[in-house]
Design a protein around this motif. Structure first.
Motif, short mmCIF file in Angstrom:
data_model
loop_
_atom_site.label_atom_id
_atom_site.label_comp_id
_atom_site.label_asym_id
_atom_site.label_seq_id
_atom_site.Cartn_x
_atom_site.Cartn_y
_atom_site.Cartn_z
N LEU A 152 0.95 -1.08 0.08
CA LEU A 152 0.23 0.16 0.11
C LEU A 152 0.70 1.25 0.05
O LEU A 152 0.77 2.61 -1.06
N ALA A 153 2.32 1.03 0.51
CA ALA A 153 2.71 2.76 1.08
C ALA A 153 3.56 2.65 -0.58
O ALA A 153 3.68 4.06 -1.30
N SER A 154 3.32 2.14 -1.28
CA SER A 154 4.02 2.14 -3.14
C SER A 154 2.99 3.38 -3.55
O SER A 154 3.85 3.93 -4.87
N HIS A 155 1.36 3.22 -2.89
CA HIS A 155 1.14 4.75 -3.62
C HIS A 155 1.70 5.97 -3.25
O HIS A 155 0.97 7.25 -3.67
N LYS A 156 1.73 5.96 -1.95
CA LYS A 156 2.25 7.11 -1.36
C LYS A 156 1.07 8.34 -0.96
O LYS A 156 1.32 9.50 -1.36
N ALA A 157 0.05 7.58 -0.85
CA ALA A 157 -0.96 8.21 -0.18
C ALA A 157 -0.74 8.60 1.01
O ALA A 157 -0.82 7.75 1.61
N THR A 158 -2.49 8.92 1.11
CA THR A 158 -2.09 9.45 2.59
C THR A 158 -2.73 8.14 3.54
O THR A 158 -3.96 7.38 2.38
N MET A 159 -2.33 7.95 4.26
CA MET A 159 -2.78 6.64 5.48
C MET A 159 -2.96 6.98 6.44
O MET A 159 -2.07 7.15 7.09
#
Length: 255
Positions: A152-159
């Motif tokens: 999921l971190a590969s998207h670099k979205a807010t998490m």
């Protein structure tokens, strides 16, 4: 009918009006005592019988709900945050279905949104992030491999990462391996909206160190992403004077 109610993220007055009304009417309340603010029970002034589900297993919980419903009682199952998110409500509903008992659900304010309010943050800033990922580390309850933090971190979205304080070193490792830089902002939000709320700002690179130094062990959500500390971002088209909407004609300079 059984009423599943989201208690919200902590503060007594962050429950919905509908949820408060259910509590006021209840004869029996089964509440998640390890997380729910017990002050919410004060809304019930009729002397409801209250059960703390922290000490109960699934069968014990559903037995209480079913017995109370069959006795004609007004029954509330009070969950922390929003029941749909890590609330384990489906397994309870399945038992109720098997016993032909109806139920409804009242949503609640989840910790991710309580944290946004405390941080005065907008998670979906144009040119920064238009996606919010709600997730958790894999622990006793497994997370599908395709939904690993690293993936999921590969998207670099807010998490927003729930239920992961005990796995913070591994969380930091997966965030970095997935693509977040060491300088990516992080907010460690403990007991969001409670009177003793604490918020610690750090970076992905200092996440584990900060979390441990502040003795963060539970009741915490991690918010990760540039949206919580943006250096610059594009303004939305929504209120742009040149942007036309169904309600407003955009202004066009004379030529």
């Amino acid at each position: 009918m059984i009423h599943f109610v989201g208690a919200g993220c902590g503060a007594k007055d962050l429950i919905t009006i509908r949820g408060k009304e259910h509590i006021e009417k209840a004869d029996v309340i089964v509440y998640a005592g390890s997380l729910v603010n017990k002050e919410l029970l004060d809304y019930n002034t009729k002397g409801a019988k209250c059960y703390d589900s922290a000490y109960l297993d699934l069968n014990e919980i559903t037995d209480i709900l079913i017995d109370a419903e069959n006795s004609g009682k007004y029954v509330v199952r009070l969950h922390t945050g929003d029941p749909a998110l890590y609330g384990a409500i489906k397994e309870q509903m399945d038992v109720l279905d098997e016993n032909n008992i109806t139920y409804d659900v009242t949503p609640g304010v989840s910790a991710a949104f309580g944290a946004a309010a405390s941080l005065k943050a907008e998670y979906t800033l144009p040119s920064i992030s238009q996606t919010l990922i709600l997730t958790r580390m894999s622990g006793k309850t497994k997370v599908p491999e395709r939904e690993s933090i690293k993936s999921l971190a590969s998207h670099k979205a807010t998490m927003a990462v729930y239920l992961s304080a005990s796995l913070v070193e591994e969380l930091q490792k997966e965030l970095l391996e997935g693509g977040y830089s060491k300088d990516t902002p992080v907010a460690i939000c403990k007991k969001v909206s409670w009177e003793d709320e604490e918020i610690f700002r750090c970076t992905v690179g200092t996440l584990a160190e900060t979390s441990r130094s502040k003795n963060i062990t539970k009741t915490c959500i991690y918010i990760i992403g540039d949206s919580i500390d943006p250096k610059e971002f594009e303004k939305s088209c929504l209120y742009d004077s040149d942007f036309s909407t169904e309600y407003r004609q955009g202004k066009v300079d004379d030529i």
